[in-house]
Structures are given as structure tokens and as C-alpha cells.
Design a protein around this motif. Structure first.
Motif, PDB file in Angstrom:
ATOM      1  N   ILE A 243     -36.210  56.359  26.677  1.00 57.75           N
ATOM      2  CA  ILE A 243     -36.775  55.321  25.795  1.00 57.75           C
ATOM      3  C   ILE A 243     -37.059  55.914  24.419  1.00 57.75           C
ATOM      4  O   ILE A 243     -36.758  55.303  23.386  1.00 57.75           O
ATOM      5  CB  ILE A 243     -38.059  54.724  26.407  1.00 57.75           C
ATOM      6  N   LEU A 244     -37.629  57.116  24.389  1.00 55.82           N
ATOM      7  CA  LEU A 244     -37.921  57.767  23.113  1.00 55.82           C
ATOM      8  C   LEU A 244     -36.638  58.004  22.316  1.00 55.82           C
ATOM      9  O   LEU A 244     -36.602  57.826  21.098  1.00 55.82           O
ATOM     10  CB  LEU A 244     -38.651  59.093  23.336  1.00 55.82           C
ATOM     11  N   THR A 245     -35.586  58.391  23.017  1.00 59.78           N
ATOM     12  CA  THR A 245     -34.309  58.631  22.342  1.00 59.78           C
ATOM     13  C   THR A 245     -33.742  57.335  21.757  1.00 59.78           C
ATOM     14  O   THR A 245     -33.225  57.312  20.636  1.00 59.78           O
ATOM     15  CB  THR A 245     -33.298  59.266  23.305  1.00 59.78           C
ATOM     16  N   LEU A 246     -33.864  56.236  22.499  1.00 58.48           N
ATOM     17  CA  LEU A 246     -33.351  54.949  22.026  1.00 58.48           C
ATOM     18  C   LEU A 246     -34.239  54.324  20.949  1.00 58.48           C
ATOM     19  O   LEU A 246     -33.808  53.431  20.217  1.00 58.48           O
ATOM     20  CB  LEU A 246     -33.236  53.969  23.195  1.00 58.48           C
ATOM     21  N   SER A 247     -35.473  54.794  20.845  1.00 62.07           N
ATOM     22  CA  SER A 247     -36.453  54.130  19.981  1.00 62.07           C
ATOM     23  C   SER A 247     -36.089  54.192  18.495  1.00 62.07           C
ATOM     24  O   SER A 247     -36.441  53.296  17.728  1.00 62.07           O
ATOM     25  CB  SER A 247     -37.849  54.726  20.183  1.00 62.07           C
ATOM     26  N   ARG A 248     -35.387  55.240  18.083  1.00 64.77           N
ATOM     27  CA  ARG A 248     -35.012  55.351  16.671  1.00 64.77           C
ATOM     28  C   ARG A 248     -34.143  54.167  16.258  1.00 64.77           C
ATOM     29  O   ARG A 248     -34.376  53.528  15.237  1.00 64.77           O
ATOM     30  CB  ARG A 248     -34.273  56.662  16.438  1.00 64.77           C
ATOM     31  N   GLN A 249     -33.131  53.876  17.104  1.00 63.14           N
ATOM     32  CA  GLN A 249     -32.259  52.729  16.819  1.00 63.14           C
ATOM     33  C   GLN A 249     -33.017  51.418  16.968  1.00 63.14           C
ATOM     34  O   GLN A 249     -32.834  50.488  16.185  1.00 63.14           O
ATOM     35  CB  GLN A 249     -31.047  52.752  17.751  1.00 63.14           C
ATOM     36  N   ALA A 250     -33.896  51.350  17.981  1.00 58.69           N
ATOM     37  CA  ALA A 250     -34.681  50.132  18.192  1.00 58.69           C
ATOM     38  C   ALA A 250     -35.544  49.826  16.973  1.00 58.69           C
ATOM     39  O   ALA A 250     -35.656  48.670  16.543  1.00 58.69           O
ATOM     40  CB  ALA A 250     -35.546  50.278  19.439  1.00 58.69           C
ATOM     41  N   ALA A 251     -36.163  50.858  16.395  1.00 57.28           N
ATOM     42  CA  ALA A 251     -37.023  50.658  15.218  1.00 57.28           C
ATOM     43  C   ALA A 251     -36.232  50.079  14.052  1.00 57.28           C
ATOM     44  O   ALA A 251     -36.693  49.165  13.353  1.00 57.28           O
ATOM     45  CB  ALA A 251     -37.672  51.983  14.814  1.00 57.28           C
ATOM     46  N   LYS A 252     -35.036  50.596  13.827  1.00 57.57           N
ATOM     47  CA  LYS A 252     -34.209  50.097  12.724  1.00 57.57           C
ATOM     48  C   LYS A 252     -33.758  48.657  12.982  1.00 57.57           C
ATOM     49  O   LYS A 252     -33.729  47.829  12.069  1.00 57.57           O
ATOM     50  CB  LYS A 252     -32.991  51.016  12.524  1.00 57.57           C
ATOM     51  N   LEU A 253     -33.408  48.348  14.227  1.00 55.04           N
ATOM     52  CA  LEU A 253     -32.977  46.988  14.576  1.00 55.04           C
ATOM     53  C   LEU A 253     -34.126  45.995  14.405  1.00 55.04           C
ATOM     54  O   LEU A 253     -33.936  44.880  13.907  1.00 55.04           O
ATOM     55  CB  LEU A 253     -32.456  46.963  16.008  1.00 55.04           C
ATOM     56  N   LEU A 254     -35.328  46.399  14.815  1.00 58.19           N
ATOM     57  CA  LEU A 254     -36.501  45.535  14.647  1.00 58.19           C
ATOM     58  C   LEU A 254     -36.797  45.310  13.168  1.00 58.19           C
ATOM     59  O   LEU A 254     -37.166  44.207  12.759  1.00 58.19           O
ATOM     60  CB  LEU A 254     -37.713  46.155  15.349  1.00 58.19           C
ATOM     61  N   ALA A 255     -36.610  46.354  12.351  1.00 57.59           N
ATOM     62  CA  ALA A 255     -36.831  46.226  10.911  1.00 57.59           C
ATOM     63  C   ALA A 255     -35.825  45.256  10.289  1.00 57.59           C
ATOM     64  O   ALA A 255     -36.102  44.622   9.272  1.00 57.59           O
ATOM     65  CB  ALA A 255     -36.726  47.597  10.238  1.00 57.59           C
ATOM     66  N   GLU A 256     -34.651  45.149  10.928  1.00 59.54           N
ATOM     67  CA  GLU A 256     -33.612  44.216  10.464  1.00 59.54           C
ATOM     68  C   GLU A 256     -33.777  42.818  11.063  1.00 59.54           C
ATOM     69  O   GLU A 256     -32.912  41.965  10.899  1.00 59.54           O
ATOM     70  CB  GLU A 256     -32.231  44.774  10.827  1.00 59.54           C
ATOM     71  N   LYS A 257     -34.891  42.621  11.783  1.00 61.82           N
ATOM     72  CA  LYS A 257     -35.215  41.324  12.398  1.00 61.82           C
ATOM     73  C   LYS A 257     -34.221  40.916  13.489  1.00 61.82           C
ATOM     74  O   LYS A 257     -33.975  39.729  13.711  1.00 61.82           O
ATOM     75  CB  LYS A 257     -35.293  40.194  11.350  1.00 61.82           C
ATOM     76  N   LYS A 258     -33.671  41.888  14.177  1.00 62.38           N
ATOM     77  CA  LYS A 258     -32.771  41.602  15.293  1.00 62.38           C
ATOM     78  C   LYS A 258     -33.588  41.287  16.551  1.00 62.38           C
ATOM     79  O   LYS A 258     -34.751  41.692  16.673  1.00 62.38           O
ATOM     80  CB  LYS A 258     -31.878  42.804  15.590  1.00 62.38           C
ATOM     81  N   PHE A 259     -32.960  40.580  17.493  1.00 64.78           N
ATOM     82  CA  PHE A 259     -33.576  40.327  18.799  1.00 64.78           C
ATOM     83  C   PHE A 259     -33.206  41.509  19.685  1.00 64.78           C
ATOM     84  O   PHE A 259     -32.037  41.702  20.030  1.00 64.78           O
ATOM     85  CB  PHE A 259     -33.065  39.016  19.400  1.00 64.78           C
ATOM     86  N   VAL A 260     -34.200  42.318  20.024  1.00 64.62           N
ATOM     87  CA  VAL A 260     -33.945  43.601  20.691  1.00 64.62           C
ATOM     88  C   VAL A 260     -34.374  43.538  22.159  1.00 64.62           C
ATOM     89  O   VAL A 260     -35.485  43.123  22.475  1.00 64.62           O
ATOM     90  CB  VAL A 260     -34.690  44.756  19.968  1.00 64.62           C
ATOM     91  N   ARG A 343     -41.912  45.324  19.387  1.00 68.64           N
ATOM     92  CA  ARG A 343     -42.223  46.272  18.307  1.00 68.64           C
ATOM     93  C   ARG A 343     -42.254  47.685  18.896  1.00 68.64           C
ATOM     94  O   ARG A 343     -42.298  47.859  20.108  1.00 68.64           O
ATOM     95  CB  ARG A 343     -43.572  45.960  17.653  1.00 68.64           C
ATOM     96  N   THR A 344     -42.238  48.661  17.989  1.00 65.90           N
ATOM     97  CA  THR A 344     -42.504  50.034  18.418  1.00 65.90           C
ATOM     98  C   THR A 344     -44.017  50.236  18.388  1.00 65.90           C
ATOM     99  O   THR A 344     -44.743  49.446  17.786  1.00 65.90           O
ATOM    100  CB  THR A 344     -41.860  51.062  17.465  1.00 65.90           C
ATOM    101  N   ARG A 345     -44.489  51.299  19.000  1.00 64.11           N
ATOM    102  CA  ARG A 345     -45.870  51.694  18.787  1.00 64.11           C
ATOM    103  C   ARG A 345     -45.994  52.166  17.331  1.00 64.11           C
ATOM    104  O   ARG A 345     -45.003  52.454  16.670  1.00 64.11           O
ATOM    105  CB  ARG A 345     -46.273  52.818  19.756  1.00 64.11           C
TER     106      ARG A 345
END
Length: 410
Positions: A243-260, A343-345
Motif C-alpha cells: 500500500i505504501l508503495t502504491l500510495s505515491r501514485q494514489a496521491a497524484k491521482l487524487l490530486a488530479e481528482k480521479k476516482f481511485v 484521501r491519503t493520510r
């Protein structure tokens, strides 16, 4: 003799100070906290994941945040050089799963103590409890720093204040403010290596660790990444290595307002047909029981209720009454348990910060600023970050080595 000031006593800052002093410079290190290496002390859960035994190409692959920028620095200070450096300071190392390198003692304090001793041996003036309030430049050239209203002159300043994660260790984003003031571009700051929060209430699963699962990261229904390994449920969502490894991409996708979303395959070693056969065997074994009592050989007890809920299966329905369609829904959810990431923490809880001073504005060989003569930028202040496994620390050692060596003029 060159006067060099290092701002920040983390791993990159200590390495830079040591290398500069070894090259004959007069070095002063300012650290805002009461002692050096606070964040280093909590890496690897207090064991200090010094580096990774991978080759340089593999290290770069594991630094998704501008790893290629570090090719020169990493070739000049490889993971093997890191191990040799610490063994020279009396810290014996060992290699564990995934190439992770730890001190044999499993004690981060041994690493910090060894670095602190080396700084003292070299005569580095270490000043703790001394927050730098400004970095001074005139005509695009470094002239010194300000600490507590007092000016300290210098030929070189090495900025190593860390990112914006784990502020209790002293990483409160000061370096980004200094860099901006001096004309540098700071890219968007996002948490990396950080737990993720879910829309679904997973409090009942808190503390449940899953091994050998496969997790897909989806954005607007499209697969972005996929990893196999270990994860953990928390009171707010999910954490753990993959999860921590995937979180970097997740954070960027959330910042782009994607449905994650995350899609968790709980039984990746089994094909749908094999999983169906396995379930049928369990159903035969527990044919007169309610389904909630028939999945204990297949799943941890905490996971049974949510999986049945996702498959629209009443917990008390007897196994011998389960239809083929219901069994198919159960298999689909065992192979694709879906969680919505909201969201991320906070970045304060992230292991590292993604973003920072643009690498386009730094010399990749020396880490010197292309904007301010005599300014070097290392560690998390620069826009470089990587996955877990010792890669971020290796980047920090290599950057500190480059800056300290070249700043001293050798």
C-alpha cells in the motif's frame, strides 16, 4: 580553507558534512532539533534500513521520483560504497529479504552514533537546537546564514533540511521556503509512502495483516499499477508495504481528482476454477453449517463478514443452499475485493515527501544550484523520492556524498 555550512543534521546533511570535512573544508552543521538524525532513528522501524543491495540501475528504477537525475551521484557512491563506508565506521551490515541492508545490531542508534563520532573526529562544529531562519545570498552568490538573529558567513551552504513529513523529527518544510526565496522552483508537495484512507468503514478489520495478496490500483476504472505482497488494515483504511508503495501514485491521482480504487485479490495463487474447487471442498466439509462458519479454512475470521456482505450473501444461509450464481459472486469478491480511496493520510504521516526543488535547477553531478552559486541542495528538499527498501536512504547518502565532496572543491 573553504567555509561550509550544512543546514540540517539528517542522513544527507551528516554525509555532506563528513565528506566536506574529509576534503579539508571548515564545516559547521546547524540542526534545529536537540540531536542529530531524528528521522534516521525511526527508519526501518528503528532498525535503520541503510541501503539496498541492488545495482545502480535497479536503485534508479526504485526511485520513481526523478531517479535518473541521480545516476551520476549513485555511480560515485553505490550501495556497496554505503556498506563499506559504514563498516569503516564500525557498523557491520547484513542483507535481508528484498536486498534490504540493515546494521547487524538492528539498531538505528548505532548508525547515528557512528556518524556523530565521525563528525567529532573530523572537527565539524555541530550546533544543535539551532534553527536557521534564513539563507543569505548577494548577487546570486551565497554569503551565509542567519541563526537566532546572528549572521554566520560561508562560502558554501548545503541545504539538507528534509521534506515535510514527520515534522516531529524536524522536517517541517523549511528548506522549500528557503529555496523559493532564493528563486528556485518547488514542485507540488505530496505525501509518498503513506497509508490510505477508504470510504468503506474497515474499523472491524483493524490490525488484520494479509500476506501474499495482489493489489491493483485503479483510476476511473483503469488499472494504473499492481503489486504482490503484504498489506494491513487500519482503523481508517489500509497500510503495509504494498500500500505504501502504491500510495505515491494514489496521491497524484487524487490530486488530479480521479476516482481511485484498490482491488484486492485475496487468493492470487489460485485461478477462478481452482478457487471454485477449493470452495466446493470446504462446502462439502461444512455442508450443514451457515456459510459464515464454513469459510474459516479459507479466510481470516475478521474478513468473512465483509466478503459475504460484498457478495450479497446472508451470513446465516446454509452452505447446501448456496446457488452457483452466489458462489460465483463469492469468488469474484475473493479475487477482487474493492475499496474506494478517499484521501491519503496527511503529509506529516508520510515516510517521505514527493516533490521539492526542481531537479532541472540542480547539477546532477554535484547537487549545486544552477541559480545560486555556492548553494547545494540534497535529500528530500530536492524533488527525488523512492519506494521502501532502503532506496530513499541510498539516494540521500549519494547526494550528501556528491555535495560534500564537490563543495569542498575536490
Amino acid at each position: 580553507m573553504k567555509k561550509i555550512i550544512v543546514v540540517g543534521g539528517g542522513c544527507a546533511g551528516m554525509m555532506a558534512a563528513i565528506r566536506a570535512a574529509e576534503c579539508g573544508a571548515q564545516v559547521t552543521l546547524f540542526e534545529k532539533m536537540p540531536r542529530l538524525g531524528r528521522k534516521l532513528g525511526i527508519t526501518g522501524k528503528g532498525r535503520c534500513n541503510l541501503t539496498n543491495a541492488a545495482d545502480v540501475d535497479e536503485v534508479v528504477k526504485n526511485l520513481p521520483g526523478n531517479g535518473k537525475f541521480l545516476y551520476s551521484a549513485l555511480r560515485n557512491f553505490t550501495p556497496a560504497d554505503t556498506v563499506s563506508f559504514f563498516e569503516g565506521l564500525g557498523v557491520a551490515a547484513k542483507v535481508e529479504r528484498g536486498g534490504r541492508v540493515f546494521p547487524v545490531s538492528d539498531d538505528a542508534k548505532e548508525v547515528i552514533d557512528a556518524l556523530t563520532r565521525r563528525l567529532a573526529e573530523l572537527g565539524v562544529n555541530v550546533r544543535t537546537n539551532s534553527p536557521v531562519t534564513d539563507i543569505l545570498a548577494e548577487n546570486k552568490k551565497i554569503v551565509g546564514v542567519e541563526v537566532g538573529g546572528q549572521i554566520f558567513k560561508a562560502d558554501v551552504v548545503i541545504l539538507a533540511t528534509g521534506g515535510a513529513s514527520y515534522p516531529a523529527t524536524g522536517s517541517t518544510g523549511d528548506g522549500f521556503k528557503f529555496a523559493r526565496r532564493l528563486g528556485h522552483t518547488v514542485t507540488e508537495l505530496l505525501p509518498a509512502l503513506v497509508p490510505l484512507e477508504t470510504e468503506e468503514d474497515v474499523k472491524a478489520l483493524q490490525g488484520l495483516s494479509l500476506r501474499n495478496v495482489r493489489v491493483k490500483l485503479l483510476a476511473d476504472g483503469k488499472k494504473i499499477a499492481e503489486l504482490f505482497g503484504e498489506m494491513l488494515f487500519t482503523h481508517f483504511g489500509v497500510s503495509g508495504p504494498i500500500i505504501l508503495t502504491l500510495s505515491r501514485q494514489a496521491a497524484k491521482l487524487l490530486a488530479e481528482k480521479k476516482f481511485v480504487e484498490l482491488e484486492i485479490n485475496l487468493k492470487p495463487a489460485l485461478t477462478p476454477e481452482q478457487l471454485d474447487a477449493r470452495i466446493l471442498r470446504d462446502f462439502d466439509k461444512f455442508k450443514r453449517k451457515a456459510i459464515k462458519n464454513a469459510l474459516g479454512d479459507l479466510l481470516p475470521a475478521k474478513l468473512i463478514p465483509p466478503i459475504l456482505d460484498l457478495a450479497y450473501l446472508p451470513e446465516d444461509k446454509r452452505v447446501d443452499a448456496i446457488t452457483v450464481a452466489e458462489r460465483r459472486r463469492l469468488i469474484e469478491n475473493l479475487r477482487g475485493m474493492s475499496l474506494t480511496i478517499t484521501r491519503t493520510r496527511p503529509i506529516a504521516e508520510a515516510i517521505v515527501t514527493s516533490g521539492g526543488v526542481s531537479t532541472k535547477e540542480l547539477d546532477p553531478r554535484t547537487m549545486q544550484s544552477k541559480i545560486i552559486d555556492g548553494l547545494y541542495i540534497v535529500g528530500e528538499v530536492a524533488d527525488v523520492d523512492g519506494f521502501t527498501g532502503g532506496f530513499n536512504l541510498q539516494a540521500a547518502w549519494a547526494m550528501g556524498n556528491a555535495a560534500g565532496t564537490f563543495a569542498a572543491g575536490t
